[in-house]
Every structure is written in C-alpha cells, then in structure tokens.
Design a protein around this motif. Structure first.
Motif, PDB file in Angstrom:
ATOM      1  N   ALA A 196       0.832  -1.205   0.000  1.00 16.15           N
ATOM      2  CA  ALA A 196       0.000   0.000   0.000  1.00 16.15           C
ATOM      3  C   ALA A 196       0.864   1.252   0.000  1.00 16.15           C
ATOM      4  N   SER A 197       1.960   1.229   0.766  1.00 13.86           N
ATOM      5  CA  SER A 197       2.844   2.398   0.833  1.00 13.86           C
ATOM      6  C   SER A 197       3.500   2.685  -0.505  1.00 13.86           C
ATOM      7  N   TYR A 198       3.968   1.649  -1.181  1.00 12.11           N
ATOM      8  CA  TYR A 198       4.595   1.840  -2.489  1.00 12.11           C
ATOM      9  C   TYR A 198       3.586   2.380  -3.499  1.00 12.11           C
ATOM     10  N   ASP A 199       2.401   1.817  -3.536  1.00 11.24           N
ATOM     11  CA  ASP A 199       1.394   2.275  -4.487  1.00 11.24           C
ATOM     12  C   ASP A 199       0.970   3.708  -4.190  1.00 11.24           C
ATOM     13  N   TRP A 200       0.872   4.030  -2.918  1.00  7.66           N
ATOM     14  CA  TRP A 200       0.515   5.394  -2.510  1.00  7.66           C
ATOM     15  C   TRP A 200       1.565   6.385  -2.994  1.00  7.66           C
ATOM     16  N   LEU A 201       2.837   6.065  -2.781  1.00  9.29           N
ATOM     17  CA  LEU A 201       3.897   6.974  -3.200  1.00  9.29           C
ATOM     18  C   LEU A 201       3.982   7.056  -4.720  1.00  9.29           C
ATOM     19  N   ASP A 202       3.817   5.930  -5.397  1.00  7.03           N
ATOM     20  CA  ASP A 202       3.838   5.932  -6.861  1.00  7.03           C
ATOM     21  C   ASP A 202       2.726   6.806  -7.430  1.00  7.03           C
ATOM     22  N   GLY A 203       1.651   6.942  -6.680  1.00 12.47           N
ATOM     23  CA  GLY A 203       0.542   7.793  -7.110  1.00 12.47           C
ATOM     24  C   GLY A 203       0.701   9.237  -6.707  1.00 12.47           C
TER      25      GLY A 203
END
Length: 212
Positions: free
Chosen positions: A182-189
C-alpha cells in the motif's frame, strides 16, 4: 470483502505520544526533535550530503548524544515513535476480534493521529526510504529487528501462541507485505491518495483470504 473502517477523529492538537506513559513520552519526544532537524537538513541539502555532526549541531546536542537515540543516520528516517503506540492500541482492542480486524481498528486510530500531525513528515520519510538505496536496505533490517518483533509479540498474545511460532511469523510477514504494498502504491501515485483507506482495503482483502 468487508467495508473500510471509518477513520477515528480527534482534535488537531492530539499527539500520538499522549497515548503512552509520561516517561516513555519524554524519550520519544527527544527522538522526534532530533529526527525533525535531520529531515529538515535532508530536505535542504540532500540525504547523502548531511552528516551526523550537522544533525547533532542543529539539534544542539553532541554526536555521542545523537547515537544514544539513533544507532545510525539511516535510523533518523527509518525509525519513528509509532510502533509502541500501535502496540498499546492493538492490545486495547476487544479480545474477541480476530488479529486482522484488531489491526484494522488499531491503524484506523493511529493513522488518524499521524495524518493530523505528521502528514508531510510521513510523505518525506516514505519517499526517502523507497528512493535512497542505503535507506531501503536499512528499512528491511529495521523491519526484521523491530517492527516484526513488535507484531509477532502482539499477534502471539492475541492468539495464545508463542511469538516465535512459525505460523505467527508467517502471518506477521503477510501483514507487513500488505502495508508495504500500500505504501509503495501510494507513493507511486504521488502521495495524493488516501493511504489509510488503501491499507484498510488491503487488510480486509487479507482477512478474506486473498480471494482472486
């Protein structure tokens, strides 16, 4: 899949450390002050260009005092005060709740406090941990040495198992994997999405047995 939990609300002045005993709060507030100076310097002059000596000078402490609170420069980014807060809130959840549901309620509470006080810091730390090679490596070490043990202990207590039980450890790694994804996807967004909602949705997916 169950519905997302509603984030708990509190006043803007609420500090997550207020949930902890006074003695523990004092130590963690000192750590936070040092970390704030470190993150400011990293933002101004870059992570690699910033030294422990510069951080200590900015915080008006000696380098030896710095190392009493943080073993390495990397830990000023990787470490935070939320593990003991999460552990306390998790232990206070109703005993009949399954581990994942207890964790969902815990994170709903803690994330609400983090977002009120530390949103910009969370974004900066998350970005640094994912973009600086030395910090990526230290993050994994810290997960194994700290967060994993905290969760193993808490899950073991709730389920009546040993914290060294292989099934407890496997369950905890699954939880951490969900949080990291979730953290990676959040930052990628662009860190513009609702991270607490993303985390809660994926924990609900885990609780449902990862149906695909």
């Amino acid at each position: 899949m169950t519905e997302n939990l509603t984030m708990s609300t509190s006043s803007p002045e609420t500090d997550p450390l207020d949930l902890l005993p006074l003695r523990e709060r004092k130590k963690l507030r000192t750590r936070r002050a040092i970390q704030d100076h470190a993150l400011r310097l990293f933002s101004e002059q870059g992570y690699d260009a910033t030294t422990v000596e510069q951080i200590a000078a900015a915080a008006e402490i000696s380098p030896s005092t710095f190392f009493r609170y943080f073993p390495t420069k990397e830990d000023t980014v990787v470490d935070d005060e939320y593990d003991p807060v999460m552990l306390k809130v998790f232990r206070e959840q109703p005993p009949e709740l399954p581990p994942v549901e207890a964790l969902r309620r815990t994170l709903a509470t803690v994330f609400a406090l983090m977002y009120e006080r530390d949103f910009d810091t969370v974004v900066q730390r998350t970005r640094l941990m994912m973009e600086v090679p030395a910090l990526r490596a230290r993050t994994m070490e810290a997960v194994r040495e700290g967060t994993l043990k905290v969760f193993n202990q808490a899950i073991g207590e709730r389920t009546g198992r040993s914290e060294d039980d292989p099934k407890v450890r496997a369950f905890t790694w699954a939880l951490l994997g969900v949080l990291m994804s979730a953290s990676y996807d959040w930052l990628d967004g662009g860190a513009t999405g609702d991270l607490p909602a993303m985390v809660d949705d994926r924990l609900a997916f885990l609780a449902a047995g990862f149906p695909l």
